[in-house]
Enzyme design. Structure first.
Site, PDB file in Angstrom:
ATOM      1  N   CYS A  42       0.876  -1.178   0.000  1.00 56.21           N
ATOM      2  CA  CYS A  42       0.000   0.000   0.000  1.00 56.21           C
ATOM      3  C   CYS A  42       0.906   1.218   0.000  1.00 56.21           C
ATOM      4  CB  CYS A  42      -0.869  -0.008   1.255  1.00 56.21           C
ATOM      5  SG  CYS A  42      -1.730   1.544   1.558  1.00 56.21           S
ATOM      6  N   ASP A  43       0.523   2.230  -0.753  1.00 61.56           N
ATOM      7  CA  ASP A  43       1.398   3.400  -0.833  1.00 61.56           C
ATOM      8  C   ASP A  43       1.084   4.467   0.224  1.00 61.56           C
ATOM      9  OD1 ASP A  43      -0.994   4.289  -1.836  1.00 61.56           O
ATOM     10  OD2 ASP A  43      -0.130   5.286  -3.580  1.00 61.56           O
ATOM     11  N   HIS A  82      -4.437   0.239   6.074  1.00 59.01           N
ATOM     12  CA  HIS A  82      -5.303   1.408   6.272  1.00 59.01           C
ATOM     13  C   HIS A  82      -5.783   1.482   7.727  1.00 59.01           C
ATOM     14  CE1 HIS A  82      -6.381   1.964   1.700  1.00 59.01           C
ATOM     15  NE2 HIS A  82      -5.077   1.969   1.940  1.00 59.01           N
ATOM     16  N   TYR A 126      -6.028   6.887   7.390  1.00 58.67           N
ATOM     17  CA  TYR A 126      -7.297   6.161   7.241  1.00 58.67           C
ATOM     18  C   TYR A 126      -8.019   5.938   8.565  1.00 58.67           C
ATOM     19  CZ  TYR A 126      -6.941   5.283   2.266  1.00 58.67           C
ATOM     20  OH  TYR A 126      -6.904   5.446   0.912  1.00 58.67           O
TER      21      TYR A 126
END
Ligand code: G6P
Ligand code: MN
Length: 439
Positions: A169-170, A199, A262
């Site tokens: 995940c970036d 996230h 997130y």
């Protein structure tokens, strides 16, 4: 020198030009023999293919390009698969975001009920991809950006433990770059400690080269309202800036850790709902901006017969995935965040939970760094979220309505079982053509 066959699943996506540019910039270690753009949408990928064909002609004329909707063709002989699928496309993302908002619940593509709906569409598609990788290219490396990453990693690792895969995940790297710039440091010289689920995580330490922890300095910076140093990236736009600014709020409430952006959806649900228009969400914005701009640019370049002056270039997103391939090919350790089965990395969490931690990628795969026991707050949030994730996978694989309802009820964004049921029934209706049947 060996040259590689690399396939991009979701090759018609707007991220493809950036990723391909990053690959071409890494031709010293990742020279291509064949590039395949695989997509379920023949028309979209044909347009993208037209752009990529010109890009290759100008930058890497010996690379063979194949644009296809056929997995067997795409995977046979493949060395690397970069997966960035979006099952149902942006129109279904819009419903994922809008339906929960109508119930007063967070509407987001990967968090809460929207992420749940997206997961139920994506799990069957990801597993179908895995079956065909196993059949046609069992030695290939799979680097996955598809969402929701933790849930897909869970389903994937249980079904295909033997395949070589990395789920990345970036968001962590983007936040780390932002932190480094804000502190006036170089990212490569800092050592971060991160723990969570995808996230859904926290930085506990940010060490400088002298071993000094810079988290207190960052906290002071955020809490005194000093500006964040934003950098050139697709995330630095009007929609994302409030998300980064909200880091100040989570830092103020929970000062021991820097939270992943997130977490705003789990910690500040009402505020997030309050900011949204249920008729026009992030998916609509993406369709009206990035989607239109990228494809207009592809068509402009195709008409001009050249990509020479195109703004579609490499960036953090493409470079980050390519850095993983580089580490695999050169055996030079690359420190990154990965989503891997827990297996003792985080105490107090199931062994098969997919955790997001730092690790080191080499030719042998990933060696993830354990972090020891966690405070109650983080651990309890993670246990709850992981149970939601595992129930979501089980609901999809078993076709279980009961487990789907339990999953949604457990999700922190959903206030009650009544709301969970109403949401589940609406999402089911909207996803009839995509979800496995639930009984
Ligand atoms: C970050 C996340 C991705 C997510 C993306 C959405 O990069 O890490 O998982 O898909 O944001 O961005 P968008 O611009 O499409 O809202
Ligand atoms: Mn992500």
């Amino acid at each position: 020198m060996q040259r590689y066959h690399l396939t991009i699943a979701g090759g018609g996506a707007t991220y493809t030009p950036g990723i391909v540019n990053s690959i071409l910039n890494a031709s010293d270690v990742l020279p291509l023999r064949k590039l395949v753009l695989l997509d379920t949408d023949a028309e979209r990928v044909a347009t993208m293919g037209g752009f990529i064909r010109l890009l290759l002609k100008e930058k890497a004329p010996t690379v063979e390009l194949l644009v296809t909707t056929d997995r067997r063709q795409a995977f046979t002989g493949m060395d690397f698969l970069f997966a960035q699928i979006r099952s149902g496309g942006l129109p279904m993302r819009a419903l994922d975001e809008q339906i929960p908002l109508r119930h007063g619940v967070v509407g987001q593509e990967t968090c809460g009920p929207g992420g749940f709906a997206f997961a139920l569409r994506s799990i069957p598609d990801m597993l179908a991809i895995g079956e065909d990788v196993r059949r046609y290219a069992p030695n290939a490396w799979i680097l996955n950006y598809s969402n929701p990453a933790a849930i897909l990693a869970d389903a994937w690792h249980k079904r295909f433990p033997e395949l070589k895969s990395l789920f990345i995940c970036d968001m962590p790297i983007v936040i780390e770059l932002l932190v480094a710039a804000t502190l006036g440091q170089r990212h490569g010289e800092l050592a971060f400690e991160y723990v969570g689920l995808n996230h859904f995580g926290w930085w506990r330490h940010i060490w400088d080269p002298q071993g000094q922890d810079l988290l207190p300095q960052l906290r002071a910076h955020l809490l005194s309202d000093k500006p964040l140093t934003l950098f050139e990236d697709e995330h630095v736009n009007a929609d994302w800036i409030p998300t980064f600014e909200r880091l100040r709020k989570s830092m103020g409430l929970f000062p021991e850790f820097l939270s992943n952006t997130y977490l705003q959806y789990y910690l500040f649900g009402e505020e997030m709902v309050g900011h949204e228009d249920p008729h026009y969400t992030r998916a609509n914005r993406v369709m009206d901006t990035r989607e239109k701009e990228v494809f207009a640019e592809c068509r402009r370049c195709i008409a001009a017969g050249s990509v020479a002056d195109s703004f579609l270039s490499a960036g953090v997103h493409g470079d980050f995935i390519v850095d993983h391939a580089r580490a695999i090919l050169t055996n030079r350790p690359f420190r990154t965040t990965v989503n891997v089965p827990n297996r003792g990395l985080v105490a107090g969490l199931p062994e098969d939970a997919i955790v997001e931690v730092h690790g080191q990628v080499t030719a042998h795969g990933v060696e993830a760094f354990g972090v020891g026991p966690l405070p109650h707050f983080q651990r309890a949030l993670m246990v709850q979220q992981n149970a939601y994730e595992q129930l979501t996978v089980e609901a999809a694989l078993e076709g279980s309505y009961a487990k789907a309802l339990q999953a949604l009820t457990l999700n922190r964004t959903v206030p009650s079982a009544d709301v969970a049921k109403a949401l589940l029934d609406d999402l089911l209706e909207a996803n009839r053509d995509y979800w496995p049947p639930l009984r």
